[in-house]
Design an enzyme around this catalytic site. Structure first.
Site, mmCIF file in Angstrom:
data_model
loop_
_atom_site.group_PDB
_atom_site.id
_atom_site.type_symbol
_atom_site.label_atom_id
_atom_site.label_comp_id
_atom_site.label_asym_id
_atom_site.label_seq_id
_atom_site.Cartn_x
_atom_site.Cartn_y
_atom_site.Cartn_z
ATOM 1 N N HIS B 257 47.896 55.364 45.851
ATOM 2 C CA HIS B 257 47.040 54.703 44.463
ATOM 3 C C HIS B 257 46.019 53.932 45.292
ATOM 4 C CE1 HIS B 257 45.955 51.908 41.110
ATOM 5 N NE2 HIS B 257 46.203 53.321 40.108
ATOM 6 N N GLU B 312 51.857 57.470 37.158
ATOM 7 C CA GLU B 312 51.715 59.051 36.612
ATOM 8 C C GLU B 312 52.683 59.350 37.228
ATOM 9 O OE1 GLU B 312 48.264 61.399 37.403
ATOM 10 O OE2 GLU B 312 46.917 59.585 36.737
#
Lengths: 371, 371
Positions: B257, B312
């Site tokens: 991320h 996600e």
């Protein structure tokens, strides 16, 4: 929340409203506020109004090429859009109708990324038809299909009024569309670029831009200029009215601009078109007379302030002069700005980087939930 | 345009994408990427998921008050919106349908500025009904009216599927909505604030935000995680599949991320809910098994890189697990983010300043039009 511990201060520099912060690069327009100059791709706005048309200027913005003979007839409104427009209450604001129309259009057309000149042409030529359709529907009239022989601006008026405008009227509105086509990183154009930077489609970007322009801090309040001219009533009352207004401490609408210290080049271009008209609408006649008085009195009272005519001053009488009602002014401004928005989407897509600034946290420090 | 003179260089500093530039202040959420922490108004995301619900978290964001018993049932879809949704082709993308629905909603509801918690409640409770209606219409099914006894997330699933979800399923999706509710100045939230800063209405701001989230650089590609889990097929094949994928030089989806160097706290919260489920959907079961293997292999192969699970990774199996199809994921994410978007609109309006950055002109210098 005075009883809550604040988080440690974030001491990085912060420019409220991003004022003075460079958020991107563009080769579309250049604004010189001191000199009172606006250029699209290097060409002065006055020359573009004189020698060009909105279609030619839009092509210049989209492609970089100057073709004064370019044409862009209005396109038909897809069925899904017309159904959505018919479902809106007649009281809906035209900006809401336009935003909705473009959103539906985006769901029935090519959403591929990055945006292309063909997408820009299709959207820019669709929106006037959609707004005109809503303008008729809310009066209980049936929409009029676009006339492929008319260029965009004349075709828009044709679809609003059900008859083609005369050449002078079309020319006056075309000049308004040219000077409104593009103006750097204002809030709506910046919105358009932020949305595009996520690799979202052109319709999403323009829908967001319309929403930003809907705000009075951006789209302005053109009806105020109309009311002002209405109040003045006739050229011979102008001087007294201007002096009374300033004596009361009220503002003259249509004078002064955040960026332009000299005469707004867009206002100059519109005035020139107005002065060249053989049959000037009464609104324009009056606006020209009032402006001369207002500039003289403003100069006399505030010799040190750069209070020059801005574009809104001439936008209002031009729009009234071609038969548009004040509540259609913001959405008509949005139609004109389609060329710039879509050109910025193309430019952003050609050299993309996600636009994602930081935020300074100023809330409570970490704390447990009350149990 | 090599044969054209360039304008004089603008030498002011420029941060592409506004990276690292503070564009505003907010007390809504705080992200600590190093520690892997996310807090809404100071409360850790894990505690909010555990003790709260989406309705309670939305109220916290809107008002600053923590009321774990808050309820927010879905609201009915106005006729004008339903007509517009029925007019869309069945092939329309759900994000386009949601953007259109909110635009029509904005034309039939209170547009007053600044945005209020009541406006935020009304919009946040409307959108799930509109998206669910479109999800049914495109299958040839009639929309289902909202059940006022169900809270927002259960009410959304009820309107999609025509039957109320069991408690565990609703809880899993509610956790997803809580972790998706707010995340600082991402591109869609920033869009929302730029539009609000012009004093435009809440619907315009959220319509723009939906458009920004539609872009794959922002809304992501959750279906890729689904495909990955699908490819693995069963827990015992996970290790071989992970090693083969990395050996081929392919990316593992759902790891790493931009901000979080430690384990994404949203993924941690979702995994915890998943592990607590008595009847885990097969998708979640598989995701948990694959994650353990993937983290071990990533650590072994790239000991220096902070490749931890991101949100996600768990969003996809949760959404699949509650019965949503992958093409509804981005729009469902947008529903969850309504709380944050509308809270940012309220916060922006409460202390407003027009957001209008500058642009650096890099086009041709002034030149006359070719004659």
């Amino acid at each position: 929340m005075p009883d809550v511990a604040a988080a440690p201060a974030d001491t990085r520099p912060y420019s409220p409203g991003l004022e003075g912060v460079i958020a991107g690069e563009s080769s579309l327009s250049q604004i010189d506020g001191e000199a009172g100059a606006l250029r699209y791709r290097g060409y002065p706005i006055g020359e573009l109004v004189e020698a060009g048309s909105y279609a030619a200027v839009a092509e210049l913005l989209w492609t970089g090429d100057w073709n004064p003979g370019a044409k862009l007839p209005c396109q038909p409104v897809p069925d899904a859009v017309m159904t959505a427009l018919r479902a809106l209450p007649r009281s809906a604001r035209p900006m809401d109708a336009l935003r909705t129309a473009v959103s539906v259009w985006g769901s029935v057309t090519d959403p591929s990324w990055p945006a292309t000149p063909d997408q820009a042409r299709a959207l820019t030529a669709f929106s006037p038809s959609a707004l005109a359709a809503f303008a008729r529907l809310r009066q209980g009239l049936e929409p009029v299909a676009p006339d492929p022989d008319l260029d965009l601006v004349a075709g828009y008026l044709y679809q609003v009024n059900g008859r083609a405008p005369d050449t002078e009227t079309a020319r006056a509105l075309d000049a308004y569309f040219v000077v409104g086509a593009e103006h750097g990183f204002n809030a709506s154009t910046f919105t358009c670029r932020v949305i595009t930077s996520t690799r979202s489609d052109l319709a999403s970007a323009v829908v967001g831009a319309i929403g930003a322009m809907k705000g009075p801090l951006h789209g302005g309040a053109p009806s105020e200029v109309v009311e002002q001219i209405h109040e003045v009533g006739s050229p011979e009352k102008a001087e007294q009215w201007v002096r009374d207004t300033l004596a009361k401490g009220d503002r003259l609408m249509g004078f002064g601009h955040r960026v332009y210290r000299a005469y707004d080049p867009r206002a100059a271009a519109l005035r020139k078109v107005a002065e060249g008209m053989e049959h000037r609408p009464e609104w324009l006649e009056l606006a020209i007379a009032v402006e001369d008085v207002a500039l003289r009195v403003l100069q006399e009272k505030y010799p040190d302030r750069p209070l020059r005519t801005n574009v809104e001053y001439y936008a209002a009488p031009v729009l009234m002069g071609v038969g548009l009602t004040p509540d259609l002014f913001p959405a008509t401004f949005a139609l004109a700005r389609h060329a710039g928005w879509t050109a910025h989407a193309i430019e952003q897509g050609a050299n993309n980087r996600l636009i994602r600034p930081d935020v300074r946290y100023v809330g409570p420090a970490e704390r447990p939930l009350p149990r």
